[in-house]
Design a protein around this motif. Structure first.
Motif, PDB file in Angstrom:
ATOM      1  N   ILE A   1       0.836  -1.197   0.000  1.00  0.00           N
ATOM      2  CA  ILE A   1       0.000   0.000   0.000  1.00  0.00           C
ATOM      3  C   ILE A   1       0.871   1.247   0.000  1.00  0.00           C
ATOM      4  CG2 ILE A   1      -1.855   1.218   1.197  1.00  0.00           C
ATOM      5  CD1 ILE A   1      -2.637  -1.532   0.064  1.00  0.00           C
ATOM      6  N   GLU A   2       1.889   1.243   0.840  1.00  0.00           N
ATOM      7  CA  GLU A   2       2.781   2.400   0.943  1.00  0.00           C
ATOM      8  C   GLU A   2       3.465   2.707  -0.387  1.00  0.00           C
ATOM      9  OE1 GLU A   2       4.184   1.872   5.601  1.00  0.00           O
ATOM     10  OE2 GLU A   2       5.226   0.777   4.018  1.00  0.00           O
ATOM     11  N   GLN A   3       3.807   1.668  -1.126  1.00  0.00           N
ATOM     12  CA  GLN A   3       4.541   1.838  -2.386  1.00  0.00           C
ATOM     13  C   GLN A   3       3.630   1.859  -3.615  1.00  0.00           C
ATOM     14  OE1 GLN A   3       7.385  -1.432  -2.301  1.00  0.00           O
ATOM     15  NE2 GLN A   3       8.040  -0.886  -0.212  1.00  0.00           N
ATOM     16  N   ASN A   4       2.332   1.917  -3.405  1.00  0.00           N
ATOM     17  CA  ASN A   4       1.362   1.950  -4.513  1.00  0.00           C
ATOM     18  C   ASN A   4       1.597   0.811  -5.510  1.00  0.00           C
ATOM     19  OD1 ASN A   4       0.241   4.271  -3.406  1.00  0.00           O
ATOM     20  ND2 ASN A   4       1.507   5.642  -4.654  1.00  0.00           N
ATOM     21  N   ARG A   5       1.730  -0.400  -4.979  1.00  0.00           N
ATOM     22  CA  ARG A   5       2.037  -1.552  -5.826  1.00  0.00           C
ATOM     23  C   ARG A   5       0.803  -2.105  -6.543  1.00  0.00           C
ATOM     24  NH1 ARG A   5       6.161  -4.804  -4.125  1.00  0.00           N
ATOM     25  NH2 ARG A   5       5.581  -6.061  -5.935  1.00  0.00           N
ATOM     26  N   LEU A   6      -0.365  -1.665  -6.139  1.00  0.00           N
ATOM     27  CA  LEU A   6      -1.596  -2.218  -6.687  1.00  0.00           C
ATOM     28  C   LEU A   6      -2.255  -1.246  -7.659  1.00  0.00           C
ATOM     29  CD1 LEU A   6      -3.133  -3.597  -3.350  1.00  0.00           C
ATOM     30  CD2 LEU A   6      -1.606  -4.783  -4.946  1.00  0.00           C
ATOM     31  N   ASP A   7      -3.116  -1.778  -8.505  1.00  0.00           N
ATOM     32  CA  ASP A   7      -3.966  -0.949  -9.353  1.00  0.00           C
ATOM     33  C   ASP A   7      -4.718   0.033  -8.447  1.00  0.00           C
ATOM     34  OD1 ASP A   7      -5.873  -0.624 -11.878  1.00  0.00           O
ATOM     35  OD2 ASP A   7      -7.147  -1.011 -10.125  1.00  0.00           O
ATOM     36  N   THR A   8      -4.960   1.256  -8.932  1.00  0.00           N
ATOM     37  CA  THR A   8      -5.574   2.294  -8.098  1.00  0.00           C
ATOM     38  C   THR A   8      -6.901   1.851  -7.495  1.00  0.00           C
ATOM     39  OG1 THR A   8      -4.509   4.067  -9.350  1.00  0.00           O
ATOM     40  CG2 THR A   8      -6.446   4.664  -8.056  1.00  0.00           C
ATOM     41  N   TRP A   9      -7.769   1.245  -8.292  1.00  0.00           N
ATOM     42  CA  TRP A   9      -9.062   0.806  -7.778  1.00  0.00           C
ATOM     43  C   TRP A   9      -8.871  -0.254  -6.700  1.00  0.00           C
ATOM     44  CZ3 TRP A   9     -12.077  -3.463  -7.026  1.00  0.00           C
ATOM     45  CH2 TRP A   9     -13.446  -3.251  -6.836  1.00  0.00           C
ATOM     46  N   VAL A  10      -7.983  -1.217  -6.954  1.00  0.00           N
ATOM     47  CA  VAL A  10      -7.721  -2.283  -5.981  1.00  0.00           C
ATOM     48  C   VAL A  10      -7.104  -1.695  -4.716  1.00  0.00           C
ATOM     49  CG1 VAL A  10      -6.402  -4.392  -5.525  1.00  0.00           C
ATOM     50  CG2 VAL A  10      -7.477  -4.050  -7.765  1.00  0.00           C
ATOM     51  N   HIS A  11      -6.197  -0.750  -4.878  1.00  0.00           N
ATOM     52  CA  HIS A  11      -5.547  -0.065  -3.752  1.00  0.00           C
ATOM     53  C   HIS A  11      -6.601   0.550  -2.830  1.00  0.00           C
ATOM     54  CE1 HIS A  11      -2.375   2.650  -1.954  1.00  0.00           C
ATOM     55  NE2 HIS A  11      -3.436   3.437  -1.793  1.00  0.00           N
ATOM     56  N   ASN A  12      -7.484   1.353  -3.405  1.00  0.00           N
ATOM     57  CA  ASN A  12      -8.500   2.038  -2.600  1.00  0.00           C
ATOM     58  C   ASN A  12      -9.517   1.076  -2.003  1.00  0.00           C
ATOM     59  OD1 ASN A  12      -7.380   4.566  -2.988  1.00  0.00           O
ATOM     60  ND2 ASN A  12      -8.680   5.076  -4.725  1.00  0.00           N
ATOM     61  N   LYS A  13      -9.893   0.062  -2.767  1.00  0.00           N
ATOM     62  CA  LYS A  13     -10.852  -0.924  -2.265  1.00  0.00           C
ATOM     63  C   LYS A  13     -10.234  -1.746  -1.136  1.00  0.00           C
ATOM     64  CE  LYS A  13     -14.419  -1.445  -3.593  1.00  0.00           C
ATOM     65  NZ  LYS A  13     -15.755  -0.963  -3.121  1.00  0.00           N
ATOM     66  N   THR A  14      -8.946  -2.041  -1.236  1.00  0.00           N
ATOM     67  CA  THR A  14      -8.244  -2.753  -0.162  1.00  0.00           C
ATOM     68  C   THR A  14      -8.303  -1.948   1.128  1.00  0.00           C
ATOM     69  OG1 THR A  14      -6.719  -3.871  -1.686  1.00  0.00           O
ATOM     70  CG2 THR A  14      -6.012  -3.653   0.603  1.00  0.00           C
ATOM     71  N   ILE A  15      -8.031  -0.656   1.029  1.00  0.00           N
ATOM     72  CA  ILE A  15      -8.080   0.213   2.204  1.00  0.00           C
ATOM     73  C   ILE A  15      -9.490   0.242   2.787  1.00  0.00           C
ATOM     74  CG2 ILE A  15      -7.906   2.626   2.974  1.00  0.00           C
ATOM     75  CD1 ILE A  15      -5.566   2.931   0.978  1.00  0.00           C
ATOM     76  N   GLN A  16     -10.479   0.369   1.925  1.00  0.00           N
ATOM     77  CA  GLN A  16     -11.871   0.388   2.388  1.00  0.00           C
ATOM     78  C   GLN A  16     -12.227  -0.886   3.134  1.00  0.00           C
ATOM     79  OE1 GLN A  16     -14.929   0.965  -0.675  1.00  0.00           O
ATOM     80  NE2 GLN A  16     -16.318  -0.316   0.509  1.00  0.00           N
ATOM     81  N   LYS A  17     -11.904  -2.042   2.530  1.00  0.00           N
ATOM     82  CA  LYS A  17     -12.256  -3.316   3.149  1.00  0.00           C
ATOM     83  C   LYS A  17     -11.468  -3.537   4.442  1.00  0.00           C
ATOM     84  CE  LYS A  17     -13.192  -6.898   0.519  1.00  0.00           C
ATOM     85  NZ  LYS A  17     -14.654  -6.951   0.614  1.00  0.00           N
ATOM     86  N   ALA A  18     -10.219  -3.109   4.469  1.00  0.00           N
ATOM     87  CA  ALA A  18      -9.410  -3.266   5.681  1.00  0.00           C
ATOM     88  C   ALA A  18      -9.981  -2.401   6.809  1.00  0.00           C
ATOM     89  CB  ALA A  18      -7.963  -2.882   5.396  1.00  0.00           C
ATOM     90  N   CYS A  19     -10.435  -1.220   6.455  1.00  0.00           N
ATOM     91  CA  CYS A  19     -10.981  -0.323   7.471  1.00  0.00           C
ATOM     92  C   CYS A  19     -12.343  -0.789   7.985  1.00  0.00           C
ATOM     93  CB  CYS A  19     -11.081   1.103   6.918  1.00  0.00           C
ATOM     94  SG  CYS A  19      -9.472   1.903   6.708  1.00  0.00           S
ATOM     95  N   GLU A  20     -12.971  -1.681   7.273  1.00  0.00           N
ATOM     96  CA  GLU A  20     -14.243  -2.259   7.714  1.00  0.00           C
ATOM     97  C   GLU A  20     -14.011  -3.471   8.618  1.00  0.00           C
ATOM     98  OE1 GLU A  20     -16.112  -3.162   4.019  1.00  0.00           O
ATOM     99  OE2 GLU A  20     -16.750  -1.097   3.632  1.00  0.00           O
ATOM    100  N   SER A  21     -12.762  -3.909   8.730  1.00  0.00           N
ATOM    101  CA  SER A  21     -12.441  -5.113   9.489  1.00  0.00           C
ATOM    102  C   SER A  21     -12.201  -4.810  10.967  1.00  0.00           C
ATOM    103  CB  SER A  21     -11.185  -5.771   8.900  1.00  0.00           C
ATOM    104  OG  SER A  21     -10.735  -6.830   9.721  1.00  0.00           O
ATOM    105  N   TYR A  22     -12.742  -5.661  11.820  1.00  0.00           N
ATOM    106  CA  TYR A  22     -12.507  -5.518  13.260  1.00  0.00           C
ATOM    107  C   TYR A  22     -11.107  -5.990  13.650  1.00  0.00           C
ATOM    108  CZ  TYR A  22     -13.266 -10.579  13.591  1.00  0.00           C
ATOM    109  OH  TYR A  22     -13.154 -11.936  13.442  1.00  0.00           O
ATOM    110  N   ARG A  23     -10.419  -6.650  12.711  1.00  0.00           N
ATOM    111  CA  ARG A  23      -9.074  -7.165  13.008  1.00  0.00           C
ATOM    112  C   ARG A  23      -7.986  -6.123  12.788  1.00  0.00           C
ATOM    113  NH1 ARG A  23      -9.128 -12.687   9.566  1.00  0.00           N
ATOM    114  NH2 ARG A  23      -9.945 -11.212   8.012  1.00  0.00           N
ATOM    115  N   ILE A  24      -8.355  -4.980  12.238  1.00  0.00           N
ATOM    116  CA  ILE A  24      -7.414  -3.881  12.016  1.00  0.00           C
ATOM    117  C   ILE A  24      -7.594  -2.860  13.128  1.00  0.00           C
ATOM    118  CG2 ILE A  24      -6.729  -2.020  10.438  1.00  0.00           C
ATOM    119  CD1 ILE A  24      -6.120  -4.649   9.214  1.00  0.00           C
ATOM    120  N   THR A  25      -6.515  -2.412  13.760  1.00  0.00           N
ATOM    121  CA  THR A  25      -6.627  -1.462  14.866  1.00  0.00           C
ATOM    122  C   THR A  25      -7.022  -0.085  14.358  1.00  0.00           C
ATOM    123  OG1 THR A  25      -4.316  -0.712  14.774  1.00  0.00           O
ATOM    124  CG2 THR A  25      -4.777  -2.708  16.059  1.00  0.00           C
TER     125      THR A  25
END
Length: 229
Positions: free
Chosen positions: A191-215
């Protein structure tokens, strides 16, 4: 014939309301191809038919006419404990998988005890030009290689994928969001190095932020890396 017997039993367990519900979730699958058999029933039938000496006949009769037949087929493969047979049957059905639900239920028990062999097959699936074959390969990484058998090499392979297919990109985001929850230190550089496609990058962040396993702290950090279009 066993295929006719199976079809008859599927229709005996048809649920019209469930069929209509399923059709709304999968706009690409014609409602005429959906019988409407609920998942617990399919799992029960799969356990029964997996032991049937004639089941190979059903598994070889591809393509199936009905969505529910494909799902039952997938659950039967999932019961297979022989790795070579499981891969053979999986390779046979993947070209006919045309929706995310059938793809995501396919999870052969034999894979868990043969993960050393599974890696090479995942490489094959990821290199496919078929949407749901690639999605399946990504799902196998998420299911088998984010815990005790974790290797960042699998994330490297996934990060190289560029696709115009929504269901591939959604699985990529799901994979990396899950990896952030389980293997933060190894995954966050993607994520830090923008290794993913832009849409996948942003969707990954969205889904991670919806997770209770992420602080909360991790979520705030991820939100700061969202790419504005």
């Amino acid at each position: 014939m066993i295929t006719e017997e199976i079809e008859k039993r599927l229709f005996e367990n048809a649920d019209e309301k469930y069929r209509d519900f399923q059709a709304k979730l999968m706009p690409g699958v014609e409602i005429e191809r959906i019988i409407g058999v609920r998942t617990p029933v399919l799992r029960k039938l799969a356990k029964e038919y997996a032991e049937n000496e004639k089941i190979g006949e059903f598994l070889s009769e591809l393509p199936h006419k009905y969505y529910d037949e494909n799902n039952l087929h997938g659950f039967i493969i999932s019961e297979c404990k022989d790795y070579e047979k499981a891969v053979k049957y999986t390779d046979a059905i993947l070209p006919y998988v045309d929706n995310w639900a059938t793809c995501d239920l396919l999870s052969p028990k034999a894979f868990k005890k043969n993960r050393d062999r599974l890696s090479a097959d995942i490489d094959r699936w990821l290199s496919s030009d078929r949407t749901y074959t690639v999605r399946f390969g990504l799902e196998m990484i998420m299911s088998h290689f984010l815990d005790d058998k974790f290797s960042v090499d699998f994330l490297e392979k996934a990060a190289e994928i560029r696709s115009e297919e929504y269901y591939v990109n959604m699985m990529l985001a799901w994979l990396f969001a899950t990896a952030l929850a389980k293997q933060w230190e190894s995954t966050v550089p993607f994520i830090e190095q923008n290794r993913l496609d832009t849409w996948v990058h942003n969707k990954t962040i969205q889904k991670a932020c919806e997770s209770y396993r992420i602080t909360g702290e991790q979520k705030n950090y991820l939100k700061g890396m969202k790419i504005k279009r």
